[in-house]
Design a protein around this motif. Sequence first.
Motif, PDB file in Angstrom:
ATOM      1  N   LYS A  97       0.847  -1.229   0.004  1.00  0.00           N
ATOM      2  CA  LYS A  97      -0.109  -0.076   0.132  1.00  0.00           C
ATOM      3  C   LYS A  97       0.949   1.249  -0.006  1.00  0.00           C
ATOM      4  CE  LYS A  97      -4.174  -2.182   0.280  1.00  0.00           C
ATOM      5  NZ  LYS A  97      -4.908  -1.977  -0.854  1.00  0.00           N
ATOM      6  N   GLU A  98       2.081   1.233   0.647  1.00  0.00           N
ATOM      7  CA  GLU A  98       3.135   2.317   0.874  1.00  0.00           C
ATOM      8  C   GLU A  98       4.265   2.036   0.244  1.00  0.00           C
ATOM      9  OE1 GLU A  98       1.841   5.161   1.777  1.00  0.00           O
ATOM     10  OE2 GLU A  98      -0.280   4.818   2.237  1.00  0.00           O
ATOM     11  N   THR A 131      -0.356   5.662   9.058  1.00  0.00           N
ATOM     12  CA  THR A 131      -0.274   6.044   7.599  1.00  0.00           C
ATOM     13  C   THR A 131      -1.440   6.010   6.825  1.00  0.00           C
ATOM     14  OG1 THR A 131       0.481   3.669   7.296  1.00  0.00           O
ATOM     15  CG2 THR A 131       2.222   4.938   7.841  1.00  0.00           C
TER      16      THR A 131
END
Length: 590
Positions: A97-98, A131
């Motif tokens: 995702k990041e 996050t």
Amino acid sequence: MKKLWLKIGLSFFILFFIVMVIVGFFSGELMKSVYLHMKESQLQDDAKILLTTTKLEDVDLDQDADKIQSSLKPLEDKIDARITVIDQTGHVVADTKEDPHGLGSHMDRPEVQEVLEQGKDVGIATRKSSTLGYSMLYVAVPITHNGVTDGVLRISISLESVEKAVHQLWLSLTLIFGLALVFIGFISAVIARRITRPVNEIIDVSMDLANHRYYSRITGKTSGELQDLSLSVNQLAQSLEKQMQEIELNQQRLSGIVQNLVSGVMLIDQRKLIVMTNPMMEQIIGEKELTGKAYYEVLKSFALTQLVDQCLDQKAFQQEEITIYFPRELILDANVSPILSKTGNITGVILLLHDITEIRRLENVRSEFVANVSHELKTPVTALKGFAETLLDGAMYDEALLKKFLTIIKEESDRLHRLIMDILELSRIEQKHVSMNLEQVDVEDVVITTMDTVRSMALEKGIQLVSPNLASPVIIQAERDRLQQILINLISNAIVYTPQDGTVSVGVTENEANDTIAITVTDNGIGIPVKDIDRIFERFYRVDRARSRHSGGTGLGLSIVKHIVESCGGQIQVESIEGSGTTFTVTLPK
């Protein structure tokens, strides 16, 4: 006030509602916990499968970071979960995702610490992602290389889907519980109505009994203790109805006795107020609607009021003979009895008034009669005794004197005989021992026959006897001898009290309207004073005593006439003007 069935039904509903809320809350929490546990197990299994498919345990996490990132990249769009690979120092090697290079150390993450520091086979944590910005479920499994933990494979999913699932679960539970509550409410109302219906009927019957409706009964079907209670209430109602009927019957009897007593009855309570009276008491007092009034306001006699006061004060029976003068003069035998409670306190008194006026009058009449009889008998007996003694003393040897005295003795004997016979006759008439042999009687014939009987008396005084002159015979149902006895007494009295050369006339009139006849005997004699008219029918009463005794009368003639007339169902009246004459009128039914 709410109805009983509503209270019971509402109680059942509230109880079920509380139980269902508690059960629903714990069920929801339990299902939420089970759902989360299933997700945790699923993620744990997915992580282990991913370890095998990606062969992370065969690569060097630090050296092959780009390779691991590229191998995980295709999974970013295919699964909703976030996959993160972390080495043993907490450094992020790869993330779906990041960008892993921009992520700091994850050594402080609880799930990472449980695996790397605590050596657990799985690390699980739930928290808000710093996050991503929303709550996540994290499941971490160790990446081992040659039996040594080389890093951590972490799979996380958003709790938003879990919360949506739990929310949907709560909506389903709420709907199910709502429908259940509606059903339970309906069942509670039905059960409550079924339970309370016989109870309400018992209450209604009890209220009816309290309101004197003793005919009310419980008719509904019951069972168990309610059936026993219904039977008991019905038996109580039947017993009360029977007892009240007996009480009402006794009250009617007592009321009938009291209302028809010839004595006056008055019930007075402890407040000195009149509770009850009977018609005779109202007649004696001369006032109606006495109930609720104070007795001392009603009793117009100080002696009566004082007698009641003495009974109330002394709590003892009081009796006295009292004369009252309002509304009319009466002689009363007054009796006052106290009504005492079990503790001896007086709760009221009963006043009984017996009218003994007539009794006292009859006693006086009897006394006067005895005195008069004694006096009337004494005169001829004295004369007989005196003349007999005179003869015995030597007068019998004088022939002229003997004849004179014997004549007087005979006259006095005849007078004594007439007196005794009149007394006996009056006694028989008053006691109604004289039988009436009714027959068809010609009134004019009886009048003429009677006049012939007394004509010699009239001729001695030169009195003219005038007989009725009827156009047609007047016939009545009567006893001839009694009718003649009436006429003899009236005509004889008229002759006695009429002066020389007077007139005595007899008239007969017929009244077709009321089917009666009237016989009048009229004279032009001395008349009767007004003060004596009301008393001339009394026994031995004489207007002119000296003249009556001289005439040979007994003083019982008019009394005998009055009783004979009344025994025949008739009436006798007298009209007189002193000095002008008298008229006796006898009215007899035909």
